[in-house]
Write an enzyme that holds these catalytic residues in place. Structure first.
Site, PDB file in Angstrom:
ATOM      1  N   ASP A 210       0.829  -1.201   0.000  1.00 48.54           N
ATOM      2  CA  ASP A 210       0.000   0.000   0.000  1.00 48.54           C
ATOM      3  C   ASP A 210       0.871   1.263   0.000  1.00 48.54           C
ATOM      4  O   ASP A 210       1.884   1.317   0.698  1.00 48.54           O
ATOM      5  CB  ASP A 210      -0.855  -0.041   1.274  1.00 48.54           C
ATOM      6  N   GLU A 264      14.103 -14.495   1.278  1.00 49.65           N
ATOM      7  CA  GLU A 264      14.534 -15.490   2.274  1.00 49.65           C
ATOM      8  C   GLU A 264      13.634 -16.719   2.167  1.00 49.65           C
ATOM      9  O   GLU A 264      13.959 -17.792   2.640  1.00 49.65           O
ATOM     10  CB  GLU A 264      14.382 -14.920   3.703  1.00 49.65           C
TER      11      GLU A 264
HETATM   12  C1  GLC Z   1      -4.081   3.096  -0.753  1.00 48.43           C
HETATM   13  C2  GLC Z   1      -5.294   2.209  -0.687  1.00 48.43           C
HETATM   14  C3  GLC Z   1      -6.451   3.026  -0.209  1.00 48.43           C
HETATM   15  C4  GLC Z   1      -6.152   3.535   1.169  1.00 48.43           C
HETATM   16  C5  GLC Z   1      -4.835   4.309   1.183  1.00 48.43           C
HETATM   17  C6  GLC Z   1      -4.338   4.532   2.585  1.00 48.43           C
HETATM   18  O1  GLC Z   1      -4.166   4.042  -1.739  1.00 48.43           O
HETATM   19  O2  GLC Z   1      -5.520   1.625  -1.935  1.00 48.43           O
HETATM   20  O3  GLC Z   1      -7.663   2.316  -0.207  1.00 48.43           O
HETATM   21  O4  GLC Z   1      -7.193   4.355   1.624  1.00 48.43           O
HETATM   22  O5  GLC Z   1      -3.810   3.651   0.495  1.00 48.43           O
HETATM   23  O6  GLC Z   1      -3.896   3.349   3.149  1.00 48.43           O
END
Ligand code: GLC
Length: 564
Positions: A210, A264
């Site tokens: 993310d 790993e």
């Molecule tokens: C990313 C995710 C989104 C989330 C953001 C914060 O863009 O896809 O859904 O709100 O990160 O974590």
């Protein structure tokens, strides 16, 4: 040869499940892990090979932060949120997926935690708490510290929150309830790498990372310079450079550490969520090895360039040329048309099923790893959203944006309320679309189109989008050329504007793909004298009858064909 040069993740097809919206088995209107297990057979029959799950780790359970960013606000990294199930059910899920010869990919939110995470609670409790330095705390500007430490912006607005208790500010790259972890602290790095190992030990095959581009910020907290651009993919937003907060060189280096960590274990992979130019994206992939068959950064990055691409042959042709230029072997492009943050693709392309089929054919035959968002295969469209009843934290954050402005920006592919793409999966035409029991209110309203657009109905209809996906996935599964073959555009001279043609080549196999983007019949000189038809978007077409058309291929309006 295949084993040496290509790994499973280079030839797989990924399907994204948004767990909250897939299938509810407990009757609370919220999807759960057991529901996913029950629907694995569907995914297997569909023909996808890897399933990526948006987060189901614990998130806050009490207001005001209860599931505020639906799992992208983690309050504990090594468990399952009770609404979704337990660790035992998770282990069953892993086993069931692997028994089907499929892979499981989790979403890992490394950049920030929830404001309710015990680490942050400790961190904010006093300036000398041992966890203080796990987050990014700074004094405000002089004279009295009541102004943010510098001029940085988050991805969507203000970047600093004032904390009166300790009279300092904390930094967040995303929303204010998602404080950024401090990756300049080795303890944080150790802890998060340990988290990465934890789930790999539990059997998962990789991660989607993310907002990985916001991990590191400028160590000296220098102000972001002014730039002469309203928006640029990698240098700034609203006349302010993002060089101090996004795509920091230390983040590229950390991606190599992440890669070494997953290596790993055997055969794991990482795909990073980064919005940036090709040049910058490439930095995340690391350096190519001496033997030329691998690179040492993230295995893949999402290429979001396709996300808002209009359905125009020339546009895709150019994009494919760019991918070949920037991401030749051993790099692997990705083909992404939707996810849980974006307006549904079918809605963006005018709810046109013919175009959706072209889109699917392209996604599953171009060189790269396709990422299919749940429901896209049954033409699930953007659900209607209302500002008043919204569930999405972004919608709250932009509460001041009136509905008519939301509608206008929506036309440009920008979503101010992500509820619309997260509505429950449409399994059948019963009340609640088979997502949850009939007398229960689902967590988000089900789009009324479910009466016609649902799995049960589309399975029976040979001309449905679902059956188009199934056939494409089968053709792809049976062809190494489509999975990993080289890519070459075919020049159709004057017709390139309306017809996109390319081939995929692996060893002595050569597969041809022709996509007619136009609403008219086309006759194109066939590159082969005796082509064998593998797929057509026309469900009943069995062969390409060249004789009838004097050696030409006949494509009906919007038809796509694959042959060899
Ligand atoms: C990313 C995710 C989104 C989330 C953001 C914060 O863009 O896809 O859904 O709100 O990160 O974590």
């Amino acid at each position: 040869m295949l084993d040496d040069k290509f790994k499973w993740w280079q030839k797989t097809v990924v399907y994204q499940v948004y767990p909250r919206s897939f299938k509810d088995t407990t009757g609370n209107g919220i999807g759960d892990l057991q529901g996913i297990i029950e629907k694995l057979e569907y995914l297997q029959e569909l023909g996808v090979e890897t399933i990526w799950f948006s987060p189901f780790y614990p998130s806050p359970t009490s207001k005001p932060y209860s599931q505020h960013d639906c799992g992208y606000d983690i309050s504990y990294y090594k468990d399952i949120h009770p609404e979704y199930g337990t660790m035992e059910i998770f282990d069953t899920l892993v086993k069931e997926i692997h028994d089907r010869d499929m892979k499981i990919v989790l979403d890992m939110v490394l950049n920030h935690t929830s404001i309710e995470h015990p680490w942050f609670k400790e961190s904010r409790s006093s300036r000398d708490n041992p966890k203080r330095d796990w987050y990014i705390w700074k004094d405000g500007q002089k004279p009295n510290g009541k102004k943010p430490p510098n001029n940085w912006n988050s991805i969507i607005g203000k970047a600093w929150e004032y904390d009166p208790h300790t009279d300092q500010w904390f930094y967040h790259a995303f929303l204010p309830f998602q404080p950024d972890l401090n990756y300049r602290n080795p303890e944080v790095q150790r802890e998060m790498l340990d988290t990465v190992r934890f789930w790999l030990n539990r059997g998962v095959d990789g991660y989607r990372l993310d907002i990985i581009n916001s991990l590191f910020e400028d160590a000296q907290f220098r102000n972001a310079p002014f730039i002469f651009k309203l928006h640029s993919e990698d240098s700034g937003i609203f006349f302010k450079s993002t060089e101090m907060t996004l795509n920091h060189p230390d983040t590229y280096e950390f991606c190599k550490i992440l890669r070494a960590t997953i290596d790993e274990f055997s055969d794991k992979f990482l795909v990073g969520e980064v919005t940036a130019s090709f040049k910058m994206l490439k930095n995340y992939l690391g350096d190519v090895s001496k033997d030329g068959i691998s690179h040492d950064g993230l295995n893949l990055v999402f290429l979001f360039q396709s996300m808002n691409m209009p359905m125009k042959s020339k546009k895709f042709r150019n994009l494919m040329q760019m991918y070949e230029k920037w991401f030749p072997y051993p790099y692997t492009p990705t083909w992404v048309f939707g996810n849980h943050d974006q307006i549904r693709r079918i809605t963006k392309i005018g709810d046109n099923f013919n175009k959706a089929k072209i889109n699917a054919t392209l996604q599953l035959t171009a060189r790269g790893v396709p990422f299919i968002y749940y429901g896209d295969e049954i033409a699930m469209k953007e659900g209607k959203t209302s500002k008043k009843n919204s569930r999405d934290a972004i919608s709250y954050h932009f509460n001041w944006v009136p509905q008519f402005v939301r509608n206008i920006v929506g036309k440009y592919g920008i979503s101010v309320n992500r509820d619309g793409c997260r509505t429950p999966m449409q399994w059948d035409d019963s009340e609640n679309a088979g997502f949850c029991p009939q007398n229960i209110e689902p967590w988000l309203p089900i789009d009324r189109s479910f009466i016609k657009r649902n799995v049960q109905k589309e399975e029976k209809d040979v001309s449905s989008l679902l059956n188009c996906y199934k056939k494409l996935l089968k053709v792809r599964r049976e062809s190494l050329a489509l999975q990993i073959g080289d890519f070459e555009l075919i020049d159709l001279k004057g017709l390139n504007k309306i017809c996109l043609a390319y081939h995929r080549i692996y060893d002595n196999q050569k597969i041809y793909v022709f996509l007619n983007f136009a609403n008219k019949e086309l006759f194109i000189e066939s590159p082969l004298s005796n082509p064998k038809l593998l797929f057509s978007t026309l469900p009943n077409k069995k062969a390409l009858d060249l004789k009838k058309y004097e050696g030409n291929l006949k494509l009906t309006p919007f038809e796509c064909v694959i042959f060899k």
